[in-house]
Design a protein around this motif. Structure first.
Motif, PDB file in Angstrom:
ATOM      1  N   UNK A 295      46.198  47.075  33.105  1.00 35.61           N
ATOM      2  CA  UNK A 295      46.636  47.418  34.470  1.00 35.61           C
ATOM      3  C   UNK A 295      46.205  46.348  35.466  1.00 35.61           C
ATOM      4  N   UNK A 296      44.953  45.910  35.365  1.00 37.04           N
ATOM      5  CA  UNK A 296      44.454  44.871  36.273  1.00 37.04           C
ATOM      6  C   UNK A 296      45.273  43.596  36.090  1.00 37.04           C
ATOM      7  N   UNK A 297      45.576  43.239  34.852  1.00 34.83           N
ATOM      8  CA  UNK A 297      46.391  42.037  34.600  1.00 34.83           C
ATOM      9  C   UNK A 297      47.767  42.177  35.264  1.00 34.83           C
ATOM     10  N   UNK A 298      48.368  43.356  35.182  1.00 37.31           N
ATOM     11  CA  UNK A 298      49.662  43.575  35.850  1.00 37.31           C
ATOM     12  C   UNK A 298      49.520  43.446  37.365  1.00 37.31           C
ATOM     13  N   UNK A 299      48.428  44.002  37.897  1.00 39.08           N
ATOM     14  CA  UNK A 299      48.214  43.956  39.347  1.00 39.08           C
ATOM     15  C   UNK A 299      47.941  42.528  39.837  1.00 39.08           C
ATOM     16  N   UNK A 300      47.353  41.698  38.994  1.00 41.58           N
ATOM     17  CA  UNK A 300      47.055  40.321  39.383  1.00 41.58           C
ATOM     18  C   UNK A 300      48.242  39.384  39.175  1.00 41.58           C
ATOM     19  N   UNK A 301      49.204  39.817  38.396  1.00 40.06           N
ATOM     20  CA  UNK A 301      50.381  38.992  38.120  1.00 40.06           C
ATOM     21  C   UNK A 301      51.458  39.259  39.170  1.00 40.06           C
ATOM     22  N   UNK A 302      51.114  38.975  40.414  1.00 42.95           N
ATOM     23  CA  UNK A 302      52.012  39.253  41.537  1.00 42.95           C
ATOM     24  C   UNK A 302      52.033  38.053  42.475  1.00 42.95           C
TER      25      UNK A 302
END
Length: 195
Positions: A179-186
């Motif tokens: 989830x954190x990786x998805x949130x940082x991939x922005x």
């Protein structure tokens, strides 16, 4: 016009990212200020109107908003077209508000206390403990990609912040790390250039 007081690489970075996500950069003036840092650098900036010299701080005319969860709510309500909040009447409004206040009132305090290795029965009885907080996040994120379901929201931006900031120093689970990786991939994270 809204004025946002910001110190790079601080708690206000999440609000800077939110402003980018909202596409509201032209409608919000950002003023960079200094703040006292944990390492002893920095200092209180006389240009910062926050009564404690903290950031983030948002001012509009004679009104102000402080505390990240309140600022997130204020801005997502103010710029609803971006879809990062949940407006009044939305079936997930309660969950959205709950995650924002859970972060501010529960998770950030227990994460800091856990990182600082401060433990006391009164903390666990009143705030909960870090492991319980992680269990709650893991229960939700093992079932869906984001806190409110399939779509990224400002609740994700706020709640993922400590994991991005502290990295491996904060224990987590595979579902939380994903989830954190998805949130940082922005784009907003890349655009700020701040962690």
């Amino acid at each position: 016009m809204l004025t946002f007081y910001h110190a790079p690489n601080s708690r206000s970075t999440s609000i800077r990212q939110l402003i980018h996500e909202l596409g509201a950069g032209d409608e919000i003036k950002t003023v960079e200020v200094t703040i006292p840092r944990q390492d002893g650098s920095g200092g209180r900036d006389p240009a910062n109107p926050h009564p404690e010299g903290k950031v983030p701080y948002l001012v509009e005319d004679e009104d102000f908003v402080r505390e990240r969860a309140a600022i997130v709510l204020y801005l997502t309500d103010r710029f609803p077209a971006a879809g990062l909040g949940r407006p009044v009447g939305d079936p997930k409004r309660g969950r959205y508000l709950s995650w924002l206040t859970w972060y501010q009132g529960v998770f950030e305090p227990v994460a800091i206390l856990s990182w600082a290795e401060v433990d006391h029965p009164a903390i666990k009885a009143s705030l909960r403990d870090y492991d319980t907080a992680i269990q709650r996040l893991d229960e939700v994120l093992s079932q869906q990609p984001y806190l409110l379901g399939d779509d990224y929201s400002a609740a994700d931006l706020l709640c993922a912040g400590p994991f991005a900031w502290f990295g491996d120093q904060l224990p987590s689970t595979p579902a939380i790390r994903d989830w954190v990786a998805r949130c940082l991939d922005r784009d907003s994270v890349r655009a700020t250039g701040e962690r």
